[in-house]
Design an enzyme around this catalytic site. Structure first.
Site, short mmCIF file in Angstrom:
data_model
loop_
_atom_site.label_atom_id
_atom_site.label_comp_id
_atom_site.label_asym_id
_atom_site.label_seq_id
_atom_site.Cartn_x
_atom_site.Cartn_y
_atom_site.Cartn_z
CG ASN A 18 4.37 20.29 -1.33
OD1 ASN A 18 4.43 19.81 -0.25
ND2 ASN A 18 3.63 20.37 -2.12
NE ARG A 51 5.31 11.58 8.13
CZ ARG A 51 5.97 10.92 7.71
NH1 ARG A 51 7.65 11.86 8.67
NH2 ARG A 51 6.13 10.69 7.00
NE ARG A 79 10.93 7.94 1.99
CZ ARG A 79 11.38 7.59 1.12
NH1 ARG A 79 13.22 7.20 1.53
NH2 ARG A 79 11.42 5.87 1.12
CG HIS A 130 0.58 4.69 8.09
ND1 HIS A 130 -0.41 5.26 7.13
CD2 HIS A 130 1.60 5.64 7.01
CE1 HIS A 130 -0.46 6.23 6.58
NE2 HIS A 130 0.56 6.70 6.93
CE1 TYR A 185 0.21 18.51 7.60
CE2 TYR A 185 0.67 16.39 8.19
CZ TYR A 185 1.40 17.67 7.72
OH TYR A 185 1.62 17.54 7.14
NE ARG A 210 -2.68 16.11 0.31
CZ ARG A 210 -2.18 15.24 0.72
NH1 ARG A 210 -2.62 15.13 2.40
NH2 ARG A 210 -1.08 14.82 1.01
CG HIS A 223 -3.45 13.83 6.37
ND1 HIS A 223 -3.05 13.19 7.99
CD2 HIS A 223 -2.45 13.48 6.18
CE1 HIS A 223 -1.90 12.40 7.80
NE2 HIS A 223 -1.21 12.31 6.83
#
Length: 751
Positions: free
Chosen positions: A96, A428, A458, A488, A521, A617, A645
């Site tokens: 992170n 992704r 990214r 997205h 997730y 979160r 998530h």
């Protein structure tokens, strides 16, 4: 290397007076008459809409993110967790931080270079943020390294995981280590000298290197060389494993032990580890690009050579070598973090994956088959399309299997001869995604397959470029969406020819089409073949692949054009209800809450008497429980085994109980700079499940943190006599024990 190598204004801010906010007269909105500052407004936001400014109203994004990482570090410190689970969270904390420096610190550094000195919406300049970040990160480094070196490593040894120095090995193991070095390490490494004939080498992002100080025996001159520690070899070499223990040796220690092997005839004076982190906040103007694919490839090349935003070095490195690195890497001392011991502990997750130590981990979780797919053994296995036709359903990952639901949906569509077309958005996915292989097979059998790939996801750009090229070669229609916007949203639509005509089957998710992260997730996926939802999803694809700037939607909330207004209108409805003395309530679950206008509206709702629970979160810029401002807002954060998530939004709406799920957080980028879809969940049983799910989050007394009015978090403790509820373990048990077609809360659950 020469013997004497050289080393390498704030804006005034007066915050809005909080007393004015507390001065509520005649039920008027106390935010209405605030003086507006135009500084720090997100791009494309109308400054006239924001009437509050400063640290009394907004927490700082970067500081809030660091508080989130502290909550993750708390899991590494939790002695109730199995030892290797604690190791995993050390790795996550460090990973992170790597991303934080690449993205957030990199962005701040760009602002400083550009001369930006304006205050952002919480009243900080970029320079002020950098100073506070360094102070907080140094504190975090001290804590995570103490946890790892002083607590975890000794316990690893007690439990048979022996990380040894070369000198601690017996003759047999030293011989094994020597053999490994000669066969697996020495042939890979290329030592790079730095002198008049050899320029200082490029140091790649997040790579570990040895800075080596040498002395020429012939001339007595000091020399410098660099060895890159190979990333394609394991961090720890397994030399021996029995039923009870394993002996590991750090590859870095082995290289240092054999360092003279690379420099015969030269005296090695020192060899110390350093590691660089490079700026990933590099943006190019895609509206001016002739070829988006080519532009992203160029951006990736630039990122490889981007400026250094952090230098981690061995504390014992000689001062002249430190200064030499500062000079050649163009870093300032405030970008340097000195450490004693191992550097780059994101790799600690390798220890988690050791074989033979399952007793030091949590019991593996095997996702359940969703109840709608369960059927008597003597029945033929129903197709996913038959199941969807029977009624809408929601899958909840990782509690429900991704492979037998979402992946199955795509794979069956690919091979079903009645399926005519498949369309999907891709943000992704994995490097060997079964979903992508299924879509390729579908295109090869003459189905119409259209994929909208987001090339700017990214750190996944290279993988997405690779899939785009492979899909195009197979005949898939690949599109990259709209200039200036990231795609997205997570959508799949399948068009199938049936007896009564064409029918569209839809999946709308909160998470990526990624079979690996679906195990880790927490996400939701909504399946339906309802015409109104299917028509909206079709229109979203048409908007992205064609020309439809005035597109409207029947049920779905779609960004960037509509979603912000839709959310603001629903909040306003709760405000109106509260002002009339009727029940008003909002529950919103998301990854991050950042958007200033939404936060301003939530403050207004709180002051009107709306009960608001935010389950956030990570980053939360809203300040809850502040007298006269946000008394009725509570902020919760669930941190644990799985990464929270999903995005779920509830509005009481005069008793209608509206629920929406999708991929959009309440952030400026999601509302204004991305293509997002929130889908309404209208089936009573599905709404009941979401109510039950959110109720578990709000009752959690094992994993839940609550944010205080000073911006700090405290962990919720179980009260005497209270049932023990940990969100993840509770939902795992619930999923295993409930066999109804659509899970719903029991009377016990609803108490």
């Amino acid at each position: 290397m020469k013997k004497n190598s050289p080393s390498a204004d704030q804006s005034e801010f007066n915050p809005v007076d909080l007393e004015e906010v507390n001065n509520k007269k005649d039920g008027a909105n106390p935010l209405k008459n605030k003086v507006l500052s135009e500084k720090g407004m997100p791009q494309d936001m109308s400054p006239s809409e924001l009437k509050i400014f400063g640290s009394d109203y907004f927490t700082n994004y970067e500081f809030s993110w660091l508080k989130f990482n502290w909550r993750v570090l708390n899991l590494a410190k939790n002695t109730d967790l199995p030892l290797l689970e604690r190791i995993k969270f050390i790795g996550i904390v460090c990973s992170n931080l790597d991303e934080f420096f690449q993205k957030r610190v990199g962005g701040l550094k760009r602002q400083i270079h550009a001369g930006v000195s304006e205050l952002n919406v919480d009243g900080h300049t970029p320079e002020e943020q950098m100073q506070k970040i360094r102070k907080e990160v140094k504190k975090m480094i001290k804590h995570y390294r103490s946890c790892y070196l002083d607590e975890i490593v000794p316990q690893l040894h007690e439990n048979g995981i022996l990380i040894k120095d070369y000198s601690e090995l017996d003759a047999t193991l030293q011989e094994k280590a020597d053999d490994y070095f000669e066969k697996q390490i020495y042939p890979i490494i290329t030592p790079l000298a730095v002198d008049e004939a050899h320029p200082f080498p490029f140091i790649s992002n997040k790579s570990r290197s040895l800075a080596i100080k040498l002395r020429s025996i012939e001339t007595n001159d000091l020399l410098f060389a660099r060895i890159k520690i190979p990333a394609n070899r394991p961090r720890w070499i397994k030399l021996e494993q029995t039923d009870k223990n394993v002996v590991l040796l750090s590859v870095k220690d082995l290289i240092k032990e054999k360092i003279n092997r690379f420099f015969p005839g030269v005296e090695v004076l020192s060899a110390n580890v350093f590691r660089v982190t490079r700026n990933a906040d590099i943006e190019r103007n895609e509206e001016e690009a002739d070829d988006l694919l080519e532009m992203i490839e160029e951006e990736l090349r630039e990122r490889r050579f981007a400026e250094v935003v952090r230098l981690e070095i061995d504390k014992n490195m000689p001062l002249d070598v430190k200064k030499y690195l500062y000079s050649h890497l163009h870093v300032h001392q405030n970008e340097v973090f000195e450490m004693e011991g191992p550097i780059g502990l994101a790799d600690a997750t390798q220890l988690y994956n050791l074989d033979g130590f399952q007793h030091l981990k949590l019991e593996p979780w095997v996702p359940s088959l969703h109840p709608v797919f369960r059927h008597p053994i003597d029945e033929e296995t129903p197709s996913v399309f038959q199941v969807i036709k029977k009624g809408d359903f929601i899958v909840h990952h990782p509690y429900h299997s991704f492979e037998s639901s979402t992946q199955r949906f795509v794979e069956q569509a690919a091979r079903d001869p009645k399926v005519l077309a498949i369309k999907q958005t891709l943000y992704r996915t994995s490097s060997d995604s079964p979903l992508m292989h299924a879509l390729i097979r579908a295109a090869e059998t003459d189905k119409q397959v259209a994929i909208l790939i987001e090339l700017k996801a990214r750190f996944d750009e290279e993988r997405n470029i690779s899939w785009a090229q492979r899909l195009e070669k197979a005949g898939v229609h690949v599109s990259y969406g709209i200039a200036g916007l990231k795609i997205h949203t997570k959508l799949t639509i399948v068009v199938r020819e049936e007896e009564d005509g064409l029918r569209r089957y839809v999946h709308i998710g909160t998470g990526n089409y990624h079979p690996d992260t679906a195990q880790l997730y927490e996400d939701l996926g909504y399946f339906t073949c309802r015409d109104e939802i299917a028509s909206d999803v079709s229109d979203v694809f048409n908007l992205l692949t064609g020309y439809a700037p005035s597109q409207t939607f029947r049920k779905a909330f779609v960004a960037p054009k509509h979603l912000r207004n839709n959310i603001m209108e629903l909040i306003q409805k709760e405000i109106d209800e509260a002002r009339e003395g009727r029940p008003a309530k909002i529950i919103a679950k998301m990854n991050s809450l950042e958007d200033p206008l939404i936060i301003q509206k939530l403050y207004e709702a709180s002051q009107a008497g709306v009960s608001i629970d935010m389950i956030v979160r990570g980053v939360c810029r809203l300040i809850p429980q502040k007298e006269g401002l946000s008394d009725n807002i509570r902020v919760h954060s669930i941190i644990g085994r799985f990464l929270e998530h999903s995005r779920v939004y509830y509005f009481h709406n005069a008793g209608e109980d509206l629920y929406y799920i999708g991929s959009a957080d309440w952030m400026h980028r999601n509302l204004d700079a991305r293509v997002e879809v929130l889908a309404p969940i209208e089936h009573p049983r599905l709404k009941q499940y979401l109510e039950f799910m959110l109720g578990i989050y709000l009752r959690d007394n094992q994993q839940r943190w609550v944010m205080k009015s000073n911006g700090n978090y405290r962990k919720v403790k179980r009260k005497k006599g209270e049932q023990k509820i940990g969100t993840h373990s509770y939902l795992m048990a619930h999923t295993k024990s409930h066999a109804e077609p659509i899970p719903r809360a029991t009377k016990k659950d609803q108490k």
